[in-house]
Design a protein around this motif. Structure first.
Motif, PDB file in Angstrom:
ATOM      1  N   LEU A 189      10.229   1.897  -6.753  1.00  0.00           N
ATOM      2  CA  LEU A 189       9.509   2.551  -5.222  1.00  0.00           C
ATOM      3  C   LEU A 189       7.982   2.773  -6.091  1.00  0.00           C
ATOM      4  O   LEU A 189       6.986   2.688  -5.278  1.00  0.00           O
ATOM      5  N   LEU A 190       7.145   3.016  -7.627  1.00  0.00           N
ATOM      6  CA  LEU A 190       5.791   2.968  -7.218  1.00  0.00           C
ATOM      7  C   LEU A 190       5.608   1.497  -7.020  1.00  0.00           C
ATOM      8  O   LEU A 190       4.572   1.310  -6.455  1.00  0.00           O
ATOM      9  N   LEU A 191       6.004  -0.018  -7.049  1.00  0.00           N
ATOM     10  CA  LEU A 191       5.728  -0.485  -7.626  1.00  0.00           C
ATOM     11  C   LEU A 191       5.502  -0.851  -5.836  1.00  0.00           C
ATOM     12  O   LEU A 191       4.454  -1.395  -5.634  1.00  0.00           O
ATOM     13  N   LYS A 192       5.741  -0.530  -4.742  1.00  0.00           N
ATOM     14  CA  LYS A 192       5.742  -0.455  -3.123  1.00  0.00           C
ATOM     15  C   LYS A 192       5.055   1.012  -2.796  1.00  0.00           C
ATOM     16  O   LYS A 192       4.440   1.477  -1.781  1.00  0.00           O
ATOM     17  N   LYS A 193       4.513   1.878  -3.765  1.00  0.00           N
ATOM     18  CA  LYS A 193       3.383   3.014  -3.365  1.00  0.00           C
ATOM     19  C   LYS A 193       3.608   4.170  -3.269  1.00  0.00           C
ATOM     20  O   LYS A 193       3.481   4.193  -1.958  1.00  0.00           O
ATOM     21  N   ILE A 194       5.204   3.926  -2.945  1.00  0.00           N
ATOM     22  CA  ILE A 194       6.271   5.314  -2.248  1.00  0.00           C
ATOM     23  C   ILE A 194       6.144   6.675  -2.820  1.00  0.00           C
ATOM     24  O   ILE A 194       6.259   6.589  -4.238  1.00  0.00           O
TER      25      ILE A 194
END
Length: 222
Positions: A189-194
């Motif tokens: 999720l964090l890699l996708k900036k969510i």
């Protein structure tokens, strides 16, 4: 983005590089907080305040609450509606418009040939847009082979793309995932900036890229 709950003197940041977890051990407060968020998502006023740059946000437009994980599907009704709207727009763009019109004509010709020899008087109505065709072929996200973390990731990515950037709030997610699964899910999720906020009823082992606040049974913030 900030979230605040004045009744418990909570105010914390939710960022794109850390998952925010709020552990609420007091059952009555847990119920109160989750119910408040649900009520606001239904369009009512509430006490939980979501804001960005000190400006309050409409919970309905900014947050997505997930409380059910069994069963869980990417194909939420409102998300399918957004998907069809996006595909409808794509069907009439410069690249697809002519092909879409050819499909309409072909379907119309097929149906007229199908009914022309019937004894009863029959008529058809060609749909004005592609939505009817999408529904007829039951176009949807294929999540049949996905694990729960994969389904959640697919849902959040799709919802972010089709609805705009949002905050996702889960309730007791850790009860359904192992620590390793949760950590991998958080990192994806964090890699996708969510942005993700987890509300939990009990404390769990702390994970990388997670910030935790605990409200104990006496409603003290730890």
């Amino acid at each position: 983005m900030m979230i605040a709950y004045p009744a418990a003197d909570i105010c914390c940041e939710i960022s794109e590089d850390r998952v925010r977890t709020i552990v609420i051990e007091n059952q009555h407060m847990l119920y109160s907080v989750v119910s408040d968020i649900c009520s606001q998502l239904d369009g009512n006023k509430g006490e939980v305040v979501l804001s960005e740059d000190h400006i309050p946000l409409d919970m309905r437009k900014s947050a997505d609450l997930i409380t059910q994980f069994v069963p869980f599907t990417v194909n939420h009704k409102d998300l399918i509606t957004k998907l069809y709207a996006a595909l409808k727009k794509k069907a009439v763009d410069e690249k697809m418009y002519q092909y879409t019109q050819e499909i309409y004509r072909a379907i119309g010709e097929y149906l007229y040939q199908l009914i022309e020899d019937e004894e009863n008087e029959l008529d058809i109505t060609i749909p004005e847009d592609i939505t009817g065709i999408l529904k007829a072929f039951d176009v949807r996200f294929d999540d049949s082979e996905l694990t729960l973390p994969e389904k959640l990731l697919e849902y959040m990515l799709s919802a972010s793309e089709l609805r705009g950037h949002r905050l996702f709030i889960t309730v007791n997610l850790r009860s359904y995932l192992t620590d390793r699964e949760t950590e991998e899910f958080f990192q994806s999720l964090l890699l996708k900036k969510i942005r993700l906020m987890c509300i939990e009823s009990a404390d769990h082992p702390r994970l990388i890229n997670e910030e935790v606040i605990i409200i104990d049974k006496d409603m003290c913030v730890i």
